[in-house]
Design a protein around this motif. Structure first.
Motif, PDB file in Angstrom:
ATOM      1  N   GLN A 176      19.712 -23.514 -40.512  1.00  0.00           N
ATOM      2  CA  GLN A 176      19.998 -24.823 -41.077  1.00  0.00           C
ATOM      3  C   GLN A 176      20.372 -25.854 -40.022  1.00  0.00           C
ATOM      4  OE1 GLN A 176      19.725 -25.549 -44.626  1.00  0.00           O
ATOM      5  NE2 GLN A 176      18.537 -23.695 -44.191  1.00  0.00           N
ATOM      6  N   ILE A 177      20.745 -25.398 -38.835  1.00  0.00           N
ATOM      7  CA  ILE A 177      21.241 -26.332 -37.814  1.00  0.00           C
ATOM      8  C   ILE A 177      20.372 -26.392 -36.561  1.00  0.00           C
ATOM      9  CG2 ILE A 177      23.623 -26.198 -38.615  1.00  0.00           C
ATOM     10  CD1 ILE A 177      24.220 -24.247 -36.365  1.00  0.00           C
ATOM     11  N   VAL A 178      19.320 -25.558 -36.512  1.00  0.00           N
ATOM     12  CA  VAL A 178      18.373 -25.667 -35.398  1.00  0.00           C
ATOM     13  C   VAL A 178      17.035 -26.146 -35.947  1.00  0.00           C
ATOM     14  CG1 VAL A 178      19.517 -23.861 -34.064  1.00  0.00           C
ATOM     15  CG2 VAL A 178      17.588 -23.256 -35.557  1.00  0.00           C
ATOM     16  N   ALA A 179      16.219 -26.678 -35.065  1.00  0.00           N
ATOM     17  CA  ALA A 179      14.938 -27.239 -35.477  1.00  0.00           C
ATOM     18  C   ALA A 179      14.002 -26.145 -35.986  1.00  0.00           C
ATOM     19  CB  ALA A 179      14.294 -27.982 -34.311  1.00  0.00           C
ATOM     20  N   GLN A 180      13.279 -26.454 -37.054  1.00  0.00           N
ATOM     21  CA  GLN A 180      12.306 -25.510 -37.588  1.00  0.00           C
ATOM     22  C   GLN A 180      11.245 -25.194 -36.537  1.00  0.00           C
ATOM     23  OE1 GLN A 180      10.953 -27.592 -41.074  1.00  0.00           O
ATOM     24  NE2 GLN A 180      12.648 -26.868 -42.339  1.00  0.00           N
ATOM     25  N   GLY A 181      10.916 -23.920 -36.418  1.00  0.00           N
ATOM     26  CA  GLY A 181       9.928 -23.503 -35.431  1.00  0.00           C
ATOM     27  C   GLY A 181      10.485 -23.297 -34.039  1.00  0.00           C
ATOM     28  N   ALA A 182      11.786 -23.486 -33.872  1.00  0.00           N
ATOM     29  CA  ALA A 182      12.399 -23.296 -32.552  1.00  0.00           C
ATOM     30  C   ALA A 182      12.354 -21.817 -32.158  1.00  0.00           C
ATOM     31  CB  ALA A 182      13.841 -23.779 -32.561  1.00  0.00           C
ATOM     32  N   HIS A 183      12.052 -21.548 -30.916  1.00  0.00           N
ATOM     33  CA  HIS A 183      12.011 -20.178 -30.391  1.00  0.00           C
ATOM     34  C   HIS A 183      13.345 -19.886 -29.711  1.00  0.00           C
ATOM     35  CE1 HIS A 183       7.728 -19.735 -31.262  1.00  0.00           C
ATOM     36  NE2 HIS A 183       7.564 -20.964 -30.781  1.00  0.00           N
ATOM     37  N   LEU A 184      14.304 -19.428 -30.508  1.00  0.00           N
ATOM     38  CA  LEU A 184      15.650 -19.224 -29.972  1.00  0.00           C
ATOM     39  C   LEU A 184      15.690 -18.137 -28.907  1.00  0.00           C
ATOM     40  CD1 LEU A 184      17.919 -19.561 -33.136  1.00  0.00           C
ATOM     41  CD2 LEU A 184      17.201 -21.304 -31.492  1.00  0.00           C
ATOM     42  N   GLU A 185      14.720 -17.202 -28.966  1.00  0.00           N
ATOM     43  CA  GLU A 185      14.701 -16.145 -27.954  1.00  0.00           C
ATOM     44  C   GLU A 185      14.398 -16.697 -26.565  1.00  0.00           C
ATOM     45  OE1 GLU A 185      10.491 -16.623 -29.414  1.00  0.00           O
ATOM     46  OE2 GLU A 185      12.508 -16.562 -30.321  1.00  0.00           O
ATOM     47  N   ARG A 186      13.848 -17.894 -26.497  1.00  0.00           N
ATOM     48  CA  ARG A 186      13.564 -18.531 -25.204  1.00  0.00           C
ATOM     49  C   ARG A 186      14.691 -19.465 -24.761  1.00  0.00           C
ATOM     50  NH1 ARG A 186       7.402 -20.611 -26.532  1.00  0.00           N
ATOM     51  NH2 ARG A 186       6.511 -18.560 -27.083  1.00  0.00           N
ATOM     52  N   CYS A 187      15.657 -19.638 -25.650  1.00  0.00           N
ATOM     53  CA  CYS A 187      16.734 -20.594 -25.370  1.00  0.00           C
ATOM     54  C   CYS A 187      17.891 -19.941 -24.628  1.00  0.00           C
ATOM     55  CB  CYS A 187      17.256 -21.207 -26.667  1.00  0.00           C
ATOM     56  SG  CYS A 187      16.082 -22.300 -27.484  1.00  0.00           S
ATOM     57  N   LEU A 188      18.649 -20.771 -23.957  1.00  0.00           N
ATOM     58  CA  LEU A 188      19.899 -20.344 -23.353  1.00  0.00           C
ATOM     59  C   LEU A 188      20.996 -20.473 -24.398  1.00  0.00           C
ATOM     60  CD1 LEU A 188      19.529 -22.382 -20.045  1.00  0.00           C
ATOM     61  CD2 LEU A 188      18.918 -19.992 -20.397  1.00  0.00           C
TER      62      LEU A 188
ATOM     63  N   GLY B 215      40.252 -23.396 -30.404  1.00  0.00           N
ATOM     64  CA  GLY B 215      40.515 -22.157 -31.122  1.00  0.00           C
ATOM     65  C   GLY B 215      39.343 -21.718 -31.971  1.00  0.00           C
ATOM     66  N   MET B 216      38.205 -22.458 -31.921  1.00  0.00           N
ATOM     67  CA  MET B 216      37.031 -22.126 -32.720  1.00  0.00           C
ATOM     68  C   MET B 216      35.777 -22.182 -31.850  1.00  0.00           C
ATOM     69  SD  MET B 216      37.711 -24.098 -36.344  1.00  0.00           S
ATOM     70  CE  MET B 216      37.654 -25.736 -35.595  1.00  0.00           C
ATOM     71  N   PRO B 217      35.391 -21.081 -31.220  1.00  0.00           N
ATOM     72  CA  PRO B 217      34.192 -21.085 -30.374  1.00  0.00           C
ATOM     73  C   PRO B 217      32.930 -21.338 -31.190  1.00  0.00           C
ATOM     74  CG  PRO B 217      35.571 -19.153 -29.960  1.00  0.00           C
ATOM     75  CD  PRO B 217      36.082 -19.796 -31.206  1.00  0.00           C
ATOM     76  N   LEU B 218      31.940 -21.978 -30.573  1.00  0.00           N
ATOM     77  CA  LEU B 218      30.675 -22.290 -31.228  1.00  0.00           C
ATOM     78  C   LEU B 218      29.543 -21.973 -30.252  1.00  0.00           C
ATOM     79  CD1 LEU B 218      28.998 -23.701 -33.527  1.00  0.00           C
ATOM     80  CD2 LEU B 218      29.302 -25.828 -32.225  1.00  0.00           C
ATOM     81  N   THR B 219      28.477 -21.338 -30.754  1.00  0.00           N
ATOM     82  CA  THR B 219      27.317 -21.046 -29.925  1.00  0.00           C
ATOM     83  C   THR B 219      26.349 -22.222 -29.959  1.00  0.00           C
ATOM     84  OG1 THR B 219      27.516 -18.666 -30.305  1.00  0.00           O
ATOM     85  CG2 THR B 219      25.393 -19.472 -29.515  1.00  0.00           C
ATOM     86  N   ILE B 220      25.971 -22.689 -28.783  1.00  0.00           N
ATOM     87  CA  ILE B 220      25.037 -23.797 -28.637  1.00  0.00           C
ATOM     88  C   ILE B 220      23.739 -23.247 -28.060  1.00  0.00           C
ATOM     89  CG2 ILE B 220      24.621 -26.053 -27.556  1.00  0.00           C
ATOM     90  CD1 ILE B 220      26.973 -26.097 -29.450  1.00  0.00           C
ATOM     91  N   TYR B 221      22.598 -23.671 -28.610  1.00  0.00           N
ATOM     92  CA  TYR B 221      21.295 -23.252 -28.107  1.00  0.00           C
ATOM     93  C   TYR B 221      20.653 -24.407 -27.340  1.00  0.00           C
ATOM     94  CZ  TYR B 221      21.780 -19.216 -31.153  1.00  0.00           C
ATOM     95  OH  TYR B 221      22.241 -18.076 -31.753  1.00  0.00           O
TER      96      TYR B 221
END
Length: 427
Positions: free
Chosen positions: A83-95, A104-110
Motif C-alpha cells: 500500500q505504501i510502495v509503487a505498484q510494480g516496484a522490484h523491492l528485491e533490487r532496492c536497498l 522509538g518506532m523504527p521504519l524500513t525505507i526502500y
C-alpha cells in the motif's frame, strides 16, 4: 554511469547559485511529477489525495500543496507494504534502510540504487562546497549498517577513499584507528565526535589534525561544537535523516543551514500552518527523488526554525536557523564510561516485535526499558532486549524490561526516547 554522475553533480553545484525564483521553478516541476506518480501508482497516496478532493493537477502552488494531509511514521507502519510502495516496484533490487528508532518506532525505507546515487550526489555537493577534494581520505564514524564497500574501482585509484569506524567502538579504539589511518577529513555523529574530542583531550596523545570536520545524525549542541572545535578545528554541521538523506548544511560562513530545496520540499509548521521566519515549528519534508516509496508531507519529528535571511556566501538555497532534534541523553556507567544514545537505540530498533520503546536511566546502576509490543512480540523479544543491552553496558547496571500500553511525552510535547535521571555533566 560515472560520467553521468559527475555531470549531475556539476549541475547540482550550479543549482545552488540560482536565485530563489529559478530554484522554486525547479522544485515545483519535480514536485508535480512526483505527485502524479504517487497518485497513479501508490494506493495509500491515491486514497489520501481523494480523501480531501485533491488531484495532482489541482496543485498549482505550494499553498495548494498544503491541502494534502500530513503523513506520519505511525501511519506508514500500520499499512501493508504493497500500500505504501509503487505498484510494480522490484523491492528485491532496492536497498533497505531502517530508521534508527530515535522516536522509538523504527521504519524500513526502500530506496532504488538510482535514488541512493542521487542522495550520494547531494552529500557530495555538500562536501565539495566545503572544500573536500576527491583525493582526500575521509574517516566516517557512524552506524555500521550504513557502511559502503571500500572496494569500488575509483577508491582503488585513490578517489573518495573512506575509512569506516563503527560508532559502537569505544572512543579509545576510534583514536587508535585514526592515528593509524591519518585521515584528513573527519565525518561522524555529533555525539560521537564530542566523546572522541573528550578522549583525545584526556589522553593528551598526538593526533594529526584533519583539514575538515563534519558532524551529522544528531543535534550539535553548543558545548559539543566547542569541544570538537577545541580539538579538531572548525566543524560544519550537516542535518539529515535516514528517510531523506541530507536535508540542510552549514557552509564556511556558519550563518545557518542551507536547505537542499532542489532535492526536497521543506515545511516548518506551527499549529498546522506555515511558521513565520524566526518561529520554531515541526519539520515536514517531501523527497522529490523517492519514487519507489514516496514520502510526501512526512512528519520528521524534529523542531526547526526558518530564516528570512540569505547567507553572505551568495548561494540561493534558503536557510534554516535552528534544528532542535529529538530529546536524548548520554548514559553514564559506574566505571565512568559513557554510552551513546544511538548505540542503544539502534540495538533495540533492530529487534522485531517492538512498536515503540523508551530507555530511562533511573540511577547510575539501573536502566528501565519500556516497550509497546507489535506483531511478532513474544517472551523471546524481552529476552533479546535484555541480553543485547546487557552486552553493551557490560553488566555494570541492572536492566529491567517492562511492557506498557503507552509512553509519556515531555512537558514540551516532544517524545524523549532516551532519558537519564543521573546528573549529566556533558549536556
Amino acid at each position: 554511469m560515472i560520467d553521468g554522475a559527475f555531470l549531475e553533480l556539476a549541475r547540482l553545484r550550479r543549482n545552488q547559485w540560482l536565485d530563489t525564483v529559478q530554484l522554486e521553478r525547479i522544485q515545483f516541476g519535480k514536485l508535480k511529477k512526483l505527485l502524479r506518480h504517487a497518485y497513479e501508482n501508490v494506493p495509500y497516496y491515491h486514497r489520501l489525495f481523494d480523501s480531501v478532493g485533491v488531484k495532482p493537477d489541482d496543485v498549482e502552488s505550494l499553498d495548494d500543496f498544503q491541502r494534502i494531509p500530513i503523513t506520519t511514521k505511525d501511519q506508514l507502519q500500520s499499512l501493508p507494504i504493497d500500500q505504501i510502495v509503487a505498484q510494480g516496484a522490484h523491492l528485491e533490487r532496492c536497498l533497505e534502510r531502517r530508521t534508527s528508532g530515535s522516536t522509538g518506532m523504527p521504519l524500513t525505507i526502500y530506496v532504488t540504487p538510482e535514488e541512493k546515487l542521487f542522495q550520494t550526489l547531494i552529500s557530495l555537493r555538500i562536501l565539495r562546497e566545503n572544500d573536500l577534494r576527491f583525493s582526500d581520505r575521509l574517516a566516517y564514524i557512524g552506524d555500521p549498517r550504513h557502511f559502503v564497500s571500500q572496494n569500488r574501482w575509483f577508491q582503488r585509484l585513490g578517489i573518495l577513499r573512506r575509512i569506516n569506524i563503527s560508532v559502537f567502538e569505544d572512543p579509545e579504539e576510534q583514536v587508535r584507528v585514526l592515528q593509524k589511518s591519518k585521515p584528513n577529513v573527519l565525518y561522524g555523529y555529533a555525539s560521537s565526535l564530542t566523546l572522541l574530542a573528550e578522549a583525545l583531550k584526556a589522553a593528551q596523545v598526538a593526533f594529526p589534525l584533519p583539514k575538515l570536520v563534519f558532524s551529522t545524525a544528531e543535534p550539535l549542541t553548543s558545548r559539543g561544537r566547542y569541544l570538537i572545535e577545541s580539538v579538531f578545528g572548525q566543524v560544519r554541521d550537516v542535518y539529515g535523516t535516514v528517510e531523506f538523506g541530507d536535508i540542510a548544511w552549514e557552509c564556511a560562513r556558519h550563518e545557518g543551514y542551507h536547505i537542499n530545496m532542489d532535492y526536497l520540499v521543506v515545511e516548518v509548521l506551527r499549529e498546522g500552518r506555515r511558521a513565520e521566519p524566526g518561529q520554531a515549528g515541526e519539520l515536514v519534508c517531501t523527497s522529490l527523488h523517492s519514487y519507489v516509496m514516496p514520502l510526501i508531507r512526512y512528519r520528521v519529528g524534529d523542531m526547526c526554525t526558518m530564516s528570512a535571511a540569505r547567507c553572505s556566501c551568495g548561494r540561493g538555497l534558503p536557510l534554516m536557523e535552528l534544528v532542535e532534534g529529538r530529546l536524548v541523553d548520554l548514559i553514564r556507567l559506574p566505571s565512568g564510561r559513557s554510552i551513546l544514545p544511538s548505540v542503544l537505540i539502534v540495538t533495540i530498533g533492530e529487534i522485531p516485535g517492538i512498536r515503540q520503546f523508551q530507555i530511562v536511566q533511573e540511577t547510575l546502576t539501573s536502566i528501565v526499558i519500556r516497550i509497546i509490543p507489535d506483531a511478532g512480540f513474544s517472551r523471546t523479544t524481552l529476552a533479546q532486549v535484555e541480553a543485547r543491552c546487557n552486552s553493551i553496558v557490560a553488566q555494570e547496571v541492572q536492566i529491567t524490561v517492562e511492557v506498557v500500553d503507552s509512553l509519556p511525552l515531555e512537558p514540551s510535547g516532544k517524545f524523549s526516547v532516551v532519558k537519564s535521571k543521573v546528573q549529566q555533566d556533558t549536556q
